[in-house]
Enzyme design. Structure first.
Site, PDB file in Angstrom:
ATOM      1  N   LYS A 141       4.970   6.133   7.888  1.00 29.06           N
ATOM      2  CA  LYS A 141       4.301   7.144   7.065  1.00 29.06           C
ATOM      3  C   LYS A 141       4.671   8.515   7.626  1.00 29.06           C
ATOM      4  CE  LYS A 141      -0.361   8.403   5.360  1.00 29.06           C
ATOM      5  NZ  LYS A 141      -1.801   8.047   5.390  1.00 29.06           N
ATOM      6  N   SER A 172      -4.249   7.430   0.986  1.00 25.10           N
ATOM      7  CA  SER A 172      -3.138   8.348   1.063  1.00 25.10           C
ATOM      8  C   SER A 172      -1.811   7.717   1.473  1.00 25.10           C
ATOM      9  CB  SER A 172      -3.473   9.439   2.089  1.00 25.10           C
ATOM     10  OG  SER A 172      -3.572   8.878   3.391  1.00 25.10           O
ATOM     11  N   SER A 186      -7.414   4.910   3.471  1.00 27.77           N
ATOM     12  CA  SER A 186      -6.018   5.223   3.138  1.00 27.77           C
ATOM     13  C   SER A 186      -5.006   4.131   3.443  1.00 27.77           C
ATOM     14  CB  SER A 186      -5.588   6.505   3.852  1.00 27.77           C
ATOM     15  OG  SER A 186      -6.156   7.627   3.225  1.00 27.77           O
TER      16      SER A 186
END
Lengths: 476, 482
Positions: free
Chosen positions: B76, B151, B175
């Site tokens: 990420k 997210s 997330s």
């Protein structure tokens, strides 16, 4: 109208750690800009603080030394504001749970009395960097070497009643932190910085509005700045005005304080607990461990000097204010064994020279062994106290130890009574008028004879012997 | 090959079926071909990935390979990677290249893992749909009109579309778990403090935790073995021993006591989703577990408390982005205030600015007690709810999200509805607990996630439970047509 001054001090002391409060960067003074700022100090994303254990230890040491409550659980908070030399956009400090709680400091005032001044709290926080406005053609340079330097902010109770008391408090604090070895305490390098909250009130009435005076970074300026601020406030009030709560900057060149910003429109710092650090938990055992490392502190040392060396309170105070001076004194005594003479020589003659030359005692050209050796020559009657001053000057000039200086300069005291008798006889023979005066009861002229004899001997005749022999001869 | 997760690839590499370089090249080619439609990657690390793959093959040739040597993964874009852009999904950091690796990245590098690229995400991890990214929305591979969740939407979409075998992710309020649910993946959020946050760009420091998006619990365990551990550089990482997270995967679940929070099956939960979750719970009963209704009485307050605490912390965490030292800086600032205002106005997106304002407000003089302090009190109550529940049951299960993935653009103008997306997941972050979302069926060909919540530091047990479920079901092997 009788006005009373009320002062509280906030003192920032830079802790003498090797590295920063939350990062491993060095805090050594004087490095090239931004060479002592790592990824955390630059507030790069994802970097995190780790508390410097040494800084914690030093803060606790201070707390123990002023007999304060120590926070078994202390909490770091973020103090939020934007400024280019504050890389994270917040300063990590301690608000509600400081490491050091209430304590006190005994301060000796000018009249010799001792006043206990309360210390509200002391907490750990990080310093900001520096904004450099010169040399950048209208732009601002940022140096982050200082950003993150560990500070201990010490806050006094508003119990100080004059500028001289404030200075006495600061000097005592300064003395203490040097004794504890927790700071270099060099005000010229900003190791110790002071802000003063100053207000005045009519005696017996409630507290007046205070102004915070900043930028007073020497003992001399503290006194001047407070006095000038007190005078300003009194004048203002007597003219029917009112004091505004604000921050005022002291300008040492103009000797005035002027408004920096009003607290009424001041920042809302939006303090909240620092989530990147867990509360700092310590226990009694940790505190005791630190207490055990406390050195002999100024008050204890002063008492010991009075008991052990039979010094007056004043002498003991003068010698113990500064740890280096106290250590120097004891080293001299170790060599010569005469505390009274050592005290005089260290606090008068040596100190006068050091003050004049503006050098610290640690860099004195005359080391304790030399001074002790000199005092030995006085006590064993090799030289008189007067000649000793000459030898001392030669020592300062780097001419070696007392023994050698006395030998090379031929300063050895004349103690041969035959030689002194001859000098006395000569002087008596050359001054029949004065002899007559003395013998007719005018004893004052005795001093004249002594002076003449000393002159004859170039100051080297043993004064006690001169007195004795002269008295004998004149009374015949 | 693309169907394989970490465990299978690891076996293939060990058996010499193909080299790391071959797998890496194949993935890079597939990403280039397929990701245009998904937008799951922000940065592709082609050169570095191939170099890492070659190095991994060399390590293997010397007989020094670990289980993860040569496995390609994606990170990420919230984890700092030395020499490779780390944007955090923001214009503010579009030009930011860290000179250091996050501890998580460093650990994977040490294990010989290949970094394929950096995945898309909501800006500064603020979002539940991956629509707030400066780099544009990410599409759900199950239906490209839908969001992948957020997210960590880029990581989830990439793993689900087989654009990497697995990916790292972070979870502040859901997330990891919510995108796992929306994309049919296994998403593990470890206990707060289990994985180092150093080098992971902060959103809300007291809630952020790094974890994994994988195709199986076994893969999650393999990754956690590399990620977990105390980090002296992160004062909030906890110094207790890690476990071998793959060791207990095969323990039977006889006697497992599962708590069913009534609040997670109340109004607002889609009926089809509920059915899938009930079916999954029956499956656990077949595996020897017992179910017990429990109550988490303060769970309805979790979203409100979260949207005070997280923005408050974020408002300070994001203060460093001021245009002074790095990152975005506005053109030709007139003075300091202008520099701050325009840099931050132009560098941050709408949702980030909204949260900075909420957080600043909540911390302001006069509001601090009413918001921040009150939210912290609620946080304690929520933690107490879990403590009470765990006195009676071993784990808690329920839906990860009240519904399946929604349409891109359908909720962007309604922040409160968006905030309610994380209604079942947020309380877990507030309490610091570990949680995992596992696929539990399809509704109209869209994945449904089952959330399993454990006591602190019971990742090993959660993975064991998830793995046993995945041995008994095949929901986690369902993949979208790409």
């Amino acid at each position: 109208m009788e006005w009373e001054t009320v002062i509280g001090l906030e003192v920032h002391v830079q802790l003498a750690t090797k590295s920063k409060l939350f990062s491993g960067s060095s805090i050594e003074f004087g490095a090239e800009p931004n060479t002592q700022a790592n990824v955390f100090d630059l507030a790069l994303p994802g970097t995190l603080p780790v508390l410097n254990k040494k800084a914690l230890e030093m803060a606790v040491k201070f707390g123990v030394a002023i007999d304060a409550e120590i926070g078994l659980k202390s909490v770091f908070d973020r103090k939020n504001y934007f400024y280019p030399d504050l890389p994270k956009g917040y300063q990590t400090s301690q608000l509600d749970f400081p490491i050091v709680g209430k304590g006190s400091l005994d301060v000796t005032l000018e009249d010799g009395s001792i006043k206990t001044i309360g210390i509200t709290r002391a907490h750990m926080e990080e310093d900001a960097g520096k904004s450099l406005h010169e040399d950048f053609h209208g732009e601002t340079g940022i140096d982050l070497n200082r950003a993150g330097t560990p500070l201990l902010e010490i806050v006094s109770e508003p119990e100080i009643r004059s500028a001289t008391e404030a200075v006495a408090f600061l000097k005592k604090l300064h003395s203490l932190i040097l004794y504890l070895g927790i700071s270099d305490g060099d005000m010229s390098k900003g190791n110790m910085r002071c802000d003063a909250n100053v207000s005045v009130r009519l005696k017996g009435e409630e507290l007046g509005t205070r102004a915070e005076v900043k930028n007073i970074n020497s003992f001399k300026f503290v006194e001047k700045a407070i006095n000038i601020e007190v005078a300003r406030q009194i004048e203002l009030l007597e003219d029917g005005g009112r004091v505004v709560q604000e921050t005022r900057l002291y300008d040492s060149e103009k000797n005035e304080t002027r408004s920096m910003r009003s607290k009424e429109v001041a920042n809302d710092y939006r303090y909240f607990p620092e989530p990147d650090l867990l509360p700092v938990l310590i226990d009694e055992a940790y505190i005791e461990e630190i207490r055990a490392t406390l050195p002999e502190l100024p008050d204890t040392k002063r008492q010991r000097f009075m008991n052990e060396y039979k010094l007056s309170e004043y002498d003991a105070l003068v010698l113990t204010n500064d740890l280096a001076t106290a250590n120097y004194f004891e080293a001299v005594v170790l060599v010569c064994g005469n505390a009274k003479l050592s005290a005089n020589w260290v606090s008068v003659d040596l100190q006068a020279y050091l003050n004049e030359a503006e050098i610290p005692i640690s860099e004195s050209p005359v080391r304790p062994e030399l001074l002790g050796g000199l005092i030995n020559k006085i006590t064993d009657n090799t030289i008189s106290s007067k000649i000793a001053k000459t030898v001392f000057e030669a020592m300062l000039a780097g001419e070696g130890n007392a023994e050698n200086i006395i030998k090379t300069k031929g300063l050895k005291q004349v103690t041969d009574s035959g030689a002194i008798e001859t000098m006395v006889a000569t002087v008596i023979a050359n001054n029949p008028e004065q002899v007559e005066q003395y013998q007719s009861g005018k004893e004052k002229v005795f001093g004249f004879f002594v002076g003449q004899i000393m002159k004859e001997s170039k100051g080297k005749a043993n004064p006690a012997q001169v007195n004795q022999i002269l008295k004998d001869k004149l009374s015949k | 090959m693309f169907k394989s997760g970490i465990a299978e690839l690891s076996r293939s590499l060990a058996a010499g079926e193909f080299s790391s370089e071959e797998i890496t090249s194949a993935y890079l080619a597939r990403i280039k071909e397929k990701d245009k439609a998904l937008n799951s990657y922000i940065t592709l690390c082609e050169e570095q990935a191939l170099a890492q793959a070659k190095a991994a093959d060399a390590t293997r040739a010397k007989g020094e390979a670990s289980l993860l040597t040569g496995i390609p993964l994606a990170h990420k874009d919230i984890f700092c990677t030395a020499g490779i852009k780390t944007s955090c999904g923001s214009r503010m950091l579009d030009n930011f290249i860290a000179p250091y690796n996050a501890t998580v990245v460093e650990n994977f590098n040490q294990a010989g893992v290949v970094t394929l690229g950096k995945t898309n995400m909501d800006e500064f991890a603020m979002g539940s749909s991956n629509e707030t990214s400066y780099y544009g929305p990410v599409h759900n591979p199950w239906d490209k009109d839908l969001v992948p969740g957020g997210s960590s939407g880029g990581s989830a979409s990439a793993v689900a579309a087989h654009l990497c075998p697995a990916a790292t992710a972070t979870d502040t309020g859901g997330s990891i778990r919510q995108p796992a649910a929306f994309c049919g993946l296994t998403g593990l959020k470890p206990t707060y403090g289990r994985v180092s946050r150093w080098g992971m760009i902060a959103f809300a420091s007291s809630l952020d935790q790094a974890g994994t998006l994988t195709r199986s619990a076994e893969d999650a365990a393999l990754m956690l073995n590399v990620m977990a551990g105390h980090d002296p550089k992160d004062s909030t990482s906890i110094d207790i021993a890690t476990e071998n997270y793959t060791a207990n995967l095969n323990r039977p679940l006889d006697g497992l006591k599962i708590g069913i929070p009534v609040q997670h099956f109340a109004e607002g939960l889609n009926a089809d989703v509920e059915q899938k979750i009930r079916n999954a719970l029956s499956e656990f009963e077949k595996l020897g577990a017992t179910l017990k209704d429990i109550s988490l009485p303060n769970s309805h307050q979790s979203v409100s408390a979260y949207y005070v605490i997280a923005p408050a912390e974020a408002s300070a965490n994001l203060s460093r982005y001021d245009g002074v030292r790095y990152g975005y800086r506005c053109d030709d600032p007139q003075d300091l205030e202008d520099l701050y205002k325009r840099t931050r106005s132009e560098g941050f997106g709408t949702e980030v600015k909204r949260r900075i304002m909420i957080g600043t407000y909540a911390l302001s003089a006069g509001y601090y007690d009413a918001y921040y302090i009150k939210a912290q009190k609620i946080r304690r109550l929520i933690k107490n709810d879990f403590d009470n529940a765990f006195a009676e049951v071993d784990v808690i299960m329920g839906p990860t999200s009240p519904h399946t993935a929604f349409k891109i653009g359908s909720q962007t103008n309604d922040p409160v509805t968006m905030y309610l997306e994380d209604i079942y997941t947020i309380a877990v972050n507030l309490a610091g607990l570990p949680g995992i979302s596992v696929p539990a069926g399809l509704v109209k060909n869209l994945p449904v996630g089952l959330q399993i919540i454990g006591k602190n530091f019971t990742e090993s047990h959660l993975l064991n439970i998830a793995h046993q479920f995945q041995q008994a079901t095949d929901w986690h092997t369902q993949t979208p047509e790409i």
